[in-house]
Design an enzyme around this catalytic site. Sequence first.
Site, PDB file in Angstrom:
ATOM      1  N   CYS A 113       0.822  -1.220   0.000  1.00 53.59           N
ATOM      2  CA  CYS A 113       0.000   0.000   0.000  1.00 53.59           C
ATOM      3  C   CYS A 113       0.853   1.266   0.000  1.00 53.59           C
ATOM      4  CB  CYS A 113      -0.946   0.008   1.195  1.00 53.59           C
ATOM      5  SG  CYS A 113      -2.046  -1.404   1.172  1.00 53.59           S
ATOM      6  N   HIS A 258      -3.809   6.810   1.341  1.00 53.73           N
ATOM      7  CA  HIS A 258      -4.088   5.540   0.667  1.00 53.73           C
ATOM      8  C   HIS A 258      -5.496   5.100   1.086  1.00 53.73           C
ATOM      9  CE1 HIS A 258      -4.334   1.380  -0.210  1.00 53.73           C
ATOM     10  NE2 HIS A 258      -4.210   1.018   1.061  1.00 53.73           N
ATOM     11  N   ASN A 288     -10.103  -0.965  -2.049  1.00 51.49           N
ATOM     12  CA  ASN A 288      -8.688  -0.707  -1.754  1.00 51.49           C
ATOM     13  C   ASN A 288      -7.863  -1.254  -2.925  1.00 51.49           C
ATOM     14  OD1 ASN A 288      -6.019  -1.033  -0.868  1.00 51.49           O
ATOM     15  ND2 ASN A 288      -6.612  -1.500   1.244  1.00 51.49           N
TER      16      ASN A 288
END
Length: 331
Positions: A113, A258, A288
């Site tokens: 991430c 993020h 995500n």
Amino acid sequence: MYNSKVIGVGKYLPEQVVTNFDLMKMMETSDEWIKERTGIVERRFAGEGETTSLMGAEASKEALKMAGLQPEDVDFIIFATLSPDYYFPGSGCPMQTHLGLTGIGALDIRNQCSGFVYGMATADQFIKTGMYQTILLVGAEVHSRGLNLSTEGRDVAVIFGDGAGAVVLTATEDENKGVLTSHLHADGRHVEKLWLENPGSASNPYVSKEMIDNGSVYPYMNGRYVFKHAVTKFPEVIHEALQKTGYSTDDVDMVIPHQANERITEAVQQRLGLPREKVFRNIHKYGNTTAASIPIALSECVEDGRIKQDSLVCLASFGSGFTWASSLIRW
Ligand code: UT7
């Protein structure tokens, strides 16, 4: 010394929309559970032939177009992903082919991430030293083919989506523009809290039927543990960037965290004391997308004018490793 200025942004999302209701046909879950715990309404899944490198190339074409450049103008590629086309070589190599490029360096980075922010810092350093003038930085993921889309895997599977984003960075002599500072962190004590254990060279044999049977070929996450660390590290690393440059949260025009989970973003916004409109979210649309989430967000913000000339933008990430990072950019 040069600064690195973003002169183009682009994104690519596969056409196939997968709603929470679609997931309910594959596993025991509910739209209500997913929305309440994560904020996600739908995500995209790659279609046949849509690979990480291909989607990265499509996002890159958009970014290059905005920059008014051709692929041949790029000096170096940095590709951030945790879901490469192949275990090796990295996705930067096949992406070169999709863009019709040969010869320039292509560096794959594996920081999950945080991959895009690590990539931003890496690109910035290459530009600062004068080694490269124009760098294509890509974040792209195809999660959907690696998820356990049955009830067993539901805690992880409902969160992730596919997509790609890209930026073009170029050298500027204007020291007030571009990437002002970057901060990169990792703590390997938490490796097993969010990981894909197998196949991998730590296991002998590298791959086995047992791994498939015991589910270790699918990502594992201790959700609550990750959540707890994320809500602390995001604000910490944002403050680190602000302190380094002498800015305060009031000076920031847009924080792009993020897109891990709407509840994490909400907690980060509250801890920073910022109004909702200054902390970007689009997780409801894409889920995500790991290394792709920040460049996709940047692309949307530039498209709709939320980021414009002179905006002060703070990128921040947290994820597997654990890794966390921030980058402060004067647009
Ligand atoms: O970018 C990577 C970083 N990762 C993250 O940011 C994720 C951080 N963590 C989270 O976002 C949350 O921990 C989750 C959204 C993953 C999970 O939320 P939670 O509130 O921590 O739920 P939980 O894992 O404690 O599970 C609560 C219940 C369990 O049932 P019982 O044991 O209470 O009966 C789970 O079995 O919810 C159940 N559950 C589900 N139910 C419906 C777990 N997944 C699902 C699901 N649908 N998809």
